[in-house]
Enzyme design. Structure first.
Site, PDB file in Angstrom:
ATOM      1  N   HIS A 279       0.862  -1.195   0.000  1.00 35.10           N
ATOM      2  CA  HIS A 279       0.000   0.000   0.000  1.00 35.10           C
ATOM      3  C   HIS A 279       0.897   1.244   0.000  1.00 35.10           C
ATOM      4  O   HIS A 279       1.953   1.251   0.639  1.00 35.10           O
ATOM      5  CB  HIS A 279      -0.917  -0.011   1.232  1.00 35.10           C
ATOM      6  CG  HIS A 279      -2.000   1.021   1.140  1.00 35.10           C
ATOM      7  ND1 HIS A 279      -1.769   2.351   1.402  1.00 35.10           N
ATOM      8  CD2 HIS A 279      -3.302   0.932   0.774  1.00 35.10           C
ATOM      9  CE1 HIS A 279      -2.894   3.031   1.217  1.00 35.10           C
ATOM     10  NE2 HIS A 279      -3.843   2.188   0.833  1.00 35.10           N
TER      11      HIS A 279
ATOM     12  N   GLY B  12      -7.965   9.155  -0.590  1.00 38.84           N
ATOM     13  CA  GLY B  12      -8.476  10.039   0.463  1.00 38.84           C
ATOM     14  C   GLY B  12      -8.627  11.494   0.059  1.00 38.84           C
ATOM     15  O   GLY B  12      -8.764  12.364   0.918  1.00 38.84           O
TER      16      GLY B  12
ATOM     17  N   SER C 273     -10.679   7.084  -3.354  1.00 40.10           N
ATOM     18  CA  SER C 273     -11.861   7.961  -3.293  1.00 40.10           C
ATOM     19  C   SER C 273     -13.148   7.354  -3.839  1.00 40.10           C
ATOM     20  O   SER C 273     -14.013   8.073  -4.341  1.00 40.10           O
ATOM     21  CB  SER C 273     -11.556   9.301  -3.982  1.00 40.10           C
ATOM     22  OG  SER C 273     -10.588  10.012  -3.245  1.00 40.10           O
TER      23      SER C 273
ATOM     24  N   GLY D  77     -11.281   2.752   1.132  1.00 33.18           N
ATOM     25  CA  GLY D  77     -10.756   3.164   2.430  1.00 33.18           C
ATOM     26  C   GLY D  77     -11.836   3.890   3.222  1.00 33.18           C
ATOM     27  O   GLY D  77     -12.714   3.278   3.818  1.00 33.18           O
TER      28      GLY D  77
ATOM     29  N   GLU E  36      -4.035   2.008  -7.502  1.00 39.85           N
ATOM     30  CA  GLU E  36      -4.413   3.109  -6.624  1.00 39.85           C
ATOM     31  C   GLU E  36      -3.523   4.314  -6.891  1.00 39.85           C
ATOM     32  O   GLU E  36      -2.414   4.398  -6.335  1.00 39.85           O
ATOM     33  CB  GLU E  36      -4.233   2.698  -5.161  1.00 39.85           C
ATOM     34  CG  GLU E  36      -5.087   1.533  -4.731  1.00 39.85           C
ATOM     35  CD  GLU E  36      -5.413   1.602  -3.244  1.00 39.85           C
ATOM     36  OE1 GLU E  36      -6.587   1.696  -2.925  1.00 39.85           O
ATOM     37  OE2 GLU E  36      -4.480   1.596  -2.426  1.00 39.85           O
TER      38      GLU E  36
HETATM   39  P1  PGA Z   1      -9.791   5.958   0.113  1.00 37.61           P
HETATM   40  O1  PGA Z   1      -8.544   4.989   0.389  1.00 37.61           O
HETATM   41  O2  PGA Z   1     -10.926   5.105  -0.381  1.00 37.61           O
HETATM   42  O3  PGA Z   1     -10.063   6.583   1.436  1.00 37.61           O
HETATM   43  O4  PGA Z   1      -9.342   6.942  -0.932  1.00 37.61           O
HETATM   44  C1  PGA Z   1      -8.229   3.980  -0.500  1.00 37.61           C
HETATM   45  C2  PGA Z   1      -6.991   3.258  -0.053  1.00 37.61           C
HETATM   46  O5  PGA Z   1      -6.085   3.845   0.555  1.00 37.61           O
HETATM   47  O6  PGA Z   1      -6.862   2.069  -0.295  1.00 37.61           O
END
Ligand code: PGA
Length: 225
Positions: free
Chosen positions: A86, A158, A188, A209, A152
């Site tokens: 990650h 986020g 997101s 997330g 990602e």
């Molecule tokens: P998010 O995070 O959905 O809050 O953007 C995704 C992630 O870090 O895997």
């Protein structure tokens, strides 16, 4: 049915996890939902109603590695997936592609399906194919087993900013020319945008997330997948 991976990151008290688990068990019975809580809740979260994944795992099964989690021990409690690479681990804990490659091997040896995260930063956006190709080649060196690749973009995590659906489709196709594994998208995802993203024809699922922290919100998202 596509995969939905919920990465709860470093959130929730035990009391909150009790409610989280109860809400899921009352509403879901599906192996395509994978819940990744903090390590301390992994054993508690094991359920017949969904699958459980670790947010990370170590490259060795036992030994003097204070604070780490053994893939063998994870398997023994019923964990079936493990996120590796990650961007938060790469950034805060300096994880390299080479180290992530070792984690993937350790996971596969212990029957844990690795969910490998790859993605470019905002500065790297113009060169993303090169960046993704390097991450894939180095992380997947000498790997033959089944894995899941999570695309990602770091700038989308986020932030509420997503690539266009065209961009996501193109990147997924590009990843699939390099690796024959399932490819999911993360960054997101929320209740408002899930339908547009999950219906892309070459996508195999999503990694969520922030929007997975409320169990009812996660259930509503999952029901659209
Ligand atoms: P998010 O995070 O959905 O809050 O953007 C995704 C992630 O870090 O895997």
């Amino acid at each position: 049915m596509k995969l939905v991976v919920a990465n709860l990151k470093m959130n929730k008290t035990k009391e909150e996890m009790i409610i989280y688990k109860k809400t899921l068990e009352e509403n879901i019975e599906n192996n395509n939902l994978i819940i990744c809580p903090q390590d301390i809740y992994l054993d508690f979260m094991i359920s017949q109603n969904y699958k459980v994944g670790a947010q990370d795992l170590y490259i060795e099964n036992s030994g003097s590695y204070t604070g780490e989690n053994s893939p063998d021990a994870l398997e023994s409690i019923g964990v079936t997936y493990g996120i590796v690479g990650h961007s938060e681990r790469r950034k805060h804990f300096n994880e390299t592609n080479d180290f992530i490659n070792k984690k993937i091997k350790a996971a596969l040896t212990n029957n844990i399906i690795p969910i490998l995260c790859i993605g470019e930063s905002l500065e790297e956006r113009e060169l993303k194919e090169e960046i993704l190709k390097k991450q894939l080649e180095e992380c997947l060196k000498e790997i033959t087993g089944e894995i899941i690749i999570a695309y990602e973009p770091i700038w989308a995590i986020g932030t509420g900013k997503l690539p266009t659906t065209k961009e996501i489709t193109e990147v997924i196709s590009f990843i699939k020319t390099i690796s024959k594994n399932k490819v999911i998208y993360g960054g997101s995802i929320n209740l408002e945008n899930i339908e547009e993203i999950i219906n892309l024809e070459n996508i195999d699922g999503v990694l969520i997330g922030g929007a997975s922290l409320n169990p009812n919100n996660l259930i509503n998202i999952f029901n659209k997948c």
